[in-house]
Enzyme design. Structure first.
Site, mmCIF file in Angstrom:
data_model
loop_
_atom_site.group_PDB
_atom_site.id
_atom_site.type_symbol
_atom_site.label_atom_id
_atom_site.label_comp_id
_atom_site.label_asym_id
_atom_site.label_seq_id
_atom_site.Cartn_x
_atom_site.Cartn_y
_atom_site.Cartn_z
ATOM 1 N N HIS A 178 0.820 -1.220 0.000
ATOM 2 C CA HIS A 178 0.000 0.000 0.000
ATOM 3 C C HIS A 178 0.852 1.267 0.000
ATOM 4 O O HIS A 178 0.355 2.345 -0.338
ATOM 5 C CB HIS A 178 -1.005 -0.003 1.167
ATOM 6 C CG HIS A 178 -0.446 0.268 2.524
ATOM 7 N ND1 HIS A 178 -0.133 -0.735 3.413
ATOM 8 C CD2 HIS A 178 -0.158 1.424 3.164
ATOM 9 C CE1 HIS A 178 0.311 -0.193 4.546
ATOM 10 N NE2 HIS A 178 0.305 1.111 4.419
ATOM 11 N N SER A 235 4.689 2.564 7.882
ATOM 12 C CA SER A 235 4.370 1.414 7.038
ATOM 13 C C SER A 235 5.571 0.956 6.229
ATOM 14 O O SER A 235 6.214 1.750 5.539
ATOM 15 C CB SER A 235 3.244 1.761 6.053
ATOM 16 O OG SER A 235 1.994 1.636 6.645
ATOM 17 N N ASP A 268 0.222 -7.590 1.413
ATOM 18 C CA ASP A 268 0.607 -6.184 1.512
ATOM 19 C C ASP A 268 2.124 -6.020 1.576
ATOM 20 O O ASP A 268 2.648 -5.283 2.407
ATOM 21 C CB ASP A 268 -0.049 -5.505 2.718
ATOM 22 C CG ASP A 268 0.035 -3.982 2.630
ATOM 23 O OD1 ASP A 268 0.137 -3.459 1.507
ATOM 24 O OD2 ASP A 268 0.015 -3.324 3.695
#
Length: 374
Positions: free
Chosen positions: A113, A220, A143
Site C-alpha cells: 500500500h 508502514s 501487503d
C-alpha cells in the site's frame, strides 16, 4: 437453487452486511460505528514535509554496521545506530512510507500500500542520500512489495523467521509523519492477531504481530526489531487513539515477509490459496434473514460459481462453521486459515444451510490476479 436466486440472495446478504458490519481498511481516518471493534489505520500518510535525511539499507548476509547483535543486546542506542542504515524512507507522489533493505544490491522490502499505483519512487537513506527506485513486484494479499533502489553496498539486517515471544522487547524504526530515522520502543504484545472487521476490504490484516511500540502514519513498511538487532516484522497498521485504542500496532511477521519476497524475486508473483467466495460476519440481522437460531460461523455473502467453493456446491447464505476442524468465528479467521493452505490443497468445511448440516470438500486453486473474492 438457480443462479438467479443465488444472485438475489447474495445481493440481499451483502446489503445486510453493509448495513450492520463495521468495515476496516488501510485508509487513514480510523473507524465509524459502535460497538463493533475499531478499524485499523495504515501507517502510510498523505504528503507531509520531511527532512532530507533518509535511511540506508542492509545487505544480504552482511552484518549491519556498528557491532554485533550480542554486544548490542539490551543497548537501545546501539541497536538504533546499528539498524538505522538498514531502514529507508520511500517517497511517492501520494505520500511517504518506510522500507527495509532486503539485499546489498539495493533491493528494498516495503508494504504494497506504500507504493500502490506507482512505478517509480524516491528512496531516502540514513546518510541523507536519495536515489530513484523502481517498483519491482508486489503482492496485495500480504501487503508486501519490493523496490529496486539505484544504490549498492547496502547493509542487510538479519531477518528472524522464528516468531518472537510475547513480552520480548521491540523497536520500531521508520519515518512516522515524515520524521525520518525515528525509533520507538515497546514489547511484543501478541501473536497471530487479525484485525476485526478487516476482511470486508482487505486480505492482509490477519496473522499479525501486535506491539505497543508506537506505530504512526509513515511507519508502514519499516522494521520491527528485537533486542538482538534482528528484523522480526514489517510495520503494517495501527488502531488510532480516536478509536479508543492505546498503543495497538501490528506488523507482518518476518517469516511471511521473507517467503513472499523470495516468491516475488523468483516469479514476480506470490501464490495464494483461493476459495472463491466473499465472507461476512454472521450478524443478528443476517442470522434472522437466514432463519438461523444461535450458533456462530462465517456467512457466505457471494460465491463465484466457477470458483472452487462454487464448484463444490457452496452458495450464498451458507454458513461456514469450521474448516478442517478449526472453528470459524469471524471472516478474518477464515482468511487466516486460508493463509496456511496452498493451491491444490483439499479442505473440508462444516456448513450450515438452513436446518441442514453439510460436509463439503473444496479443492483450492491459485488465486486469480484480479479477483476480489477470497
Amino acid at each position: 437453487m438457480s443462479q438467479a436466486s443465488d444472485r438475489q440472495r447474495s445481493r440481499r446478504l451483502q446489503a445486510a452486511a453493509a448495513a450492520g458490519v463495521l468495515t476496516a481498511g488501510l485508509a487513514l481516518g480510523g473507524c465509524t460505528g459502535t460497538p463493533s471493534p475499531p478499524a485499523p489505520s495504515s501507517s502510510f500518510p498523505s504528503p507531509a514535509p520531511s527532512s532530507s535525511a533518509g535511511s540506508s539499507a542492509p545487505a544480504s548476509g552482511t552484518p549491519a554496521p556498528g557491532g554485533d547483535a550480542g554486544t548490542a543486546a539490551g543497548n537501545l542506542p546501539q541497536l538504533v545506530e546499528n539498524l538505522s542504515p538498514s531502514v529507508v524512507t520511500i517517497f511517492t507522489q501520494s505520500g511517504l512510507g518506510s522500507g527495509v533493505v532486503y539485499s546489498a544490491d539495493g533491493l528494498i522490502l516495503t508494504n504494497e500500500h506504500v507504493i500502490r499505483g506507482a512505478t517509480t519512487v524516491e528512496v531516502g537513506f540514513a546518510d541523507g542520500q536519495r536515489v530513484e527506485g523502481t517498483v519491482k513486484a508486489s503482492d496485495a494479499v500480504t501487503d508486501l512489495a519490493l523496490v529496486q533502489a539505484k544504490r549498492t553496498g547496502l547493509p542487510k539486517p538479519t531477518y528472524q523467521t522464528n516468531l518472537p515471544k510475547v513480552g520480548e522487547g521491540a523497536l520500531v524504526l521508520g519515518s512516522p509523519l515524515g520524521f525520518e530515522n525515528t525509533a520507538t520502543a515497546g514489547i511484543i504484545s501478541g501473536l497471530h492477531r487479525s484485525i476485526p472487521g478487516s476482511a470486508s476490504n482487505s486480505l492482509s490484516l490477519v496473522d499479525l504481530i501486535q506491539t505497543d511500540a508506537p506505530i504512526s502514519p509513515g511507519n508502514s513498511g519499516g522494521a520491527v526489531i528485537n533486542m538482538r538487532g534482528e528484523v522480526i516484522g514489517i510495520s503494517e497498521a495501527y488502531i488510532p487513539p480516536s478509536a479508543g485504542a492505546v498503543s495497538l500496532g501490528f506488523a507482518i511477521p518476518a517469516a511471511t515477509a521473507v517467503d513472499v519476497a523470495e516468491e516475488l524475486l523468483a516469479s514476480g508473483t506470490a501464490k495464494h490459496a483461493y476459495l472463491g467466495l466473499t465472507p461476512g460476519e454472521l450478524t443478528a440481522q443476517i442470522a434472522d434473514q437466514l432463519g438461523i437460531q444461535g450458533g456462530s460461523g462465517v456467512v457466505v455473502l457471494a460465491a463465484d460459481t466457477d470458483g472452487p467453493a462454487g464448484r463444490a456446491g457452496i452458495r450464498p447464505g451458507d454458513v461456514l462453521q469450521s474448516m478442517e476442524g478449526v472453528e470459524l468465528t469471524t471472516p478474518e479467521k477464515l482468511l487466516a486459515e486460508l493463509r496456511k493452505r496452498n493451491p491444490g490443497d483439499t479442505v473440508g468445511f462444516k456448513v450450515k444451510r438452513g436446518d441442514q448440516s453439510l460436509d463439503i470438500k473444496v479443492d483450492l486453486t491459485d488465486r486469480p490476479a484480479t479477483n476480489t473474492t477470497r
